[in-house]
Every structure is written in C-alpha cells, then in structure tokens.
Motif scaffolding. Sequence first.
Motif, PDB file in Angstrom:
ATOM      1  N   UNK A 133      -4.859  -1.389 -40.251  1.00  0.00           N
ATOM      2  CA  UNK A 133      -4.711  -0.389 -39.202  1.00  0.00           C
ATOM      3  C   UNK A 133      -6.051  -0.114 -38.528  1.00  0.00           C
ATOM      4  N   UNK A 134      -7.113  -0.129 -39.323  1.00  0.00           N
ATOM      5  CA  UNK A 134      -8.451   0.050 -38.766  1.00  0.00           C
ATOM      6  C   UNK A 134      -8.821  -1.102 -37.840  1.00  0.00           C
ATOM      7  N   UNK A 135      -8.467  -2.337 -38.243  1.00  0.00           N
ATOM      8  CA  UNK A 135      -8.747  -3.487 -37.392  1.00  0.00           C
ATOM      9  C   UNK A 135      -8.045  -3.343 -36.042  1.00  0.00           C
ATOM     10  N   UNK A 136      -6.808  -2.850 -36.076  1.00  0.00           N
ATOM     11  CA  UNK A 136      -6.012  -2.754 -34.860  1.00  0.00           C
ATOM     12  C   UNK A 136      -6.627  -1.823 -33.820  1.00  0.00           C
ATOM     13  N   UNK A 137      -7.357  -0.823 -34.258  1.00  0.00           N
ATOM     14  CA  UNK A 137      -7.961   0.105 -33.291  1.00  0.00           C
ATOM     15  C   UNK A 137      -9.442  -0.186 -33.056  1.00  0.00           C
ATOM     16  N   UNK A 138     -10.114  -0.777 -34.046  1.00  0.00           N
ATOM     17  CA  UNK A 138     -11.548  -1.041 -33.900  1.00  0.00           C
ATOM     18  C   UNK A 138     -11.812  -2.148 -32.893  1.00  0.00           C
ATOM     19  N   UNK A 139     -11.021  -3.190 -32.928  1.00  0.00           N
ATOM     20  CA  UNK A 139     -11.249  -4.323 -32.027  1.00  0.00           C
ATOM     21  C   UNK A 139     -11.117  -3.917 -30.558  1.00  0.00           C
ATOM     22  N   UNK A 140     -10.002  -3.259 -30.155  1.00  0.00           N
ATOM     23  CA  UNK A 140      -9.926  -2.821 -28.754  1.00  0.00           C
ATOM     24  C   UNK A 140     -11.005  -1.802 -28.395  1.00  0.00           C
ATOM     25  N   UNK A 141     -11.386  -0.959 -29.365  1.00  0.00           N
ATOM     26  CA  UNK A 141     -12.438   0.020 -29.091  1.00  0.00           C
ATOM     27  C   UNK A 141     -13.755  -0.673 -28.776  1.00  0.00           C
ATOM     28  N   UNK A 142     -14.066  -1.725 -29.514  1.00  0.00           N
ATOM     29  CA  UNK A 142     -15.294  -2.479 -29.245  1.00  0.00           C
ATOM     30  C   UNK A 142     -15.239  -3.135 -27.876  1.00  0.00           C
ATOM     31  N   UNK A 143     -14.138  -3.792 -27.572  1.00  0.00           N
ATOM     32  CA  UNK A 143     -14.027  -4.510 -26.305  1.00  0.00           C
ATOM     33  C   UNK A 143     -14.080  -3.561 -25.114  1.00  0.00           C
ATOM     34  N   UNK A 144     -13.332  -2.465 -25.180  1.00  0.00           N
ATOM     35  CA  UNK A 144     -13.332  -1.519 -24.062  1.00  0.00           C
ATOM     36  C   UNK A 144     -14.690  -0.834 -23.908  1.00  0.00           C
ATOM     37  N   UNK A 174      -5.427  -8.068 -23.272  1.00  0.00           N
ATOM     38  CA  UNK A 174      -5.227  -9.484 -23.575  1.00  0.00           C
ATOM     39  C   UNK A 174      -6.306  -9.989 -24.514  1.00  0.00           C
ATOM     40  N   UNK A 175      -7.548  -9.580 -24.279  1.00  0.00           N
ATOM     41  CA  UNK A 175      -8.645  -9.996 -25.154  1.00  0.00           C
ATOM     42  C   UNK A 175      -8.413  -9.499 -26.579  1.00  0.00           C
ATOM     43  N   UNK A 176      -7.873  -8.300 -26.706  1.00  0.00           N
ATOM     44  CA  UNK A 176      -7.581  -7.756 -28.033  1.00  0.00           C
ATOM     45  C   UNK A 176      -6.515  -8.580 -28.735  1.00  0.00           C
TER      46      UNK A 176
END
Length: 202
Positions: A133-144, A174-176
Amino acid sequence: MTAQRTRHIGYGIWLILASVVGWWAAFQLTMDKFISLENPQAELGCNLSFFVQCGANLDSWQGSVFGFPNPIIGLTGWMAVLVMGVAVVAGVRFPRWFWALFGVGIAAAFAFIAWLIWQTFFSLHTLCPWCGLTYLVMIPTFLTTVVHLGRNGTLSKKKSVQEAFGRLMAWTPLASILCFAVIVVMAYMAGGDLIGELLRLF
C-alpha cells in the motif's frame, strides 16, 4: 481559475490523500510490530499466507535499517507530506530552497522504498500488504513531486522548462502504472509464486 492553477490544487489534494493512506499503512505496521514484540508467536493480521505477510519483513534486519522499525519513518514522514499538501491547497508560497529540501526528502523516501522492494522480493521472498500500500502511494508522490518542482521553478527558472514540466503532469498516472508494471516484472523474476500472490493482492 488563475488562483487554482497557481496553487496547484490537484497536486495538493494528492499529497493529502497519499499521506493519509501512507500514514495508515505505517500505523498498521507499527501496531503489528508492537504485537510481535509482546508475543513473538502471535498471528499478525497482515500474515495472509506464506508469501503475503509482514511478519518476516518486520523481523528482518531490513525492517529496522536505522536501528528502529522502519514504520516509524513512515509515521513521521507522511505527516510532513500531509502538512505540505494542506499548505499547497491553502495557497501558501514557499521559497525555492524549501521546495528543494522537500524534493530531496521525497527522493530519499523513494530511493528507500525502491531498495525495500528489491529486498522484499529477492532477499525475503515475501509480499508485505501494508508495504504494498505504501508503494502504491509513494511512487506517484515521487513522480508528481518531480514534475511539480519542474513546473514551479525549483528545478529551473526558464519559463519554457516550467511549461514543459507542466504538460508532463498529465502523464504521471501512466508513468506510475509503468512503475507498477516494473514491480510485477520484479516479482516474476523473484519467482512464479510471488507473481501469483502479487496479482491476487492488487
């Protein structure tokens, strides 16, 4: 409309949502750690199967890299993201150096998460539900955040560069998804059982 674009409401709302989800995951992991410390034989609620579990992660050295449980980092780090999200929605303006520090923090968190993903698949051979669950929100947070730092002038003062990053924001979902696909490939490389469990989990 101009005020909304200046304040970047969408980015702020995402930071708020991501921080709530990430903090909740860290809180659940912290509670499970307390339970395992009180009773090492206790059956944790996150231990869904031999592969899908958080017990192995919490008890490993990777689960306490800095001498204390990793979830504590999440409890404090996600609160910082929440405060930043609220500030962005409220229209608070921060100096360039402050945004740079925030970006460094997000980048460090992303690098740490990437390392944990690798360790989870190739060293521990497990899938941690709350970690996922952490991965699911951390990755888009980094990209954005990277894109936002580009469009708000933190990475470059050139207007053309800022406008280019502004156009990239629409591509962050899409990147996420592509990043999540990489995680699935990593699970496949780690073993067929893991890929099956990963697909059932998400």
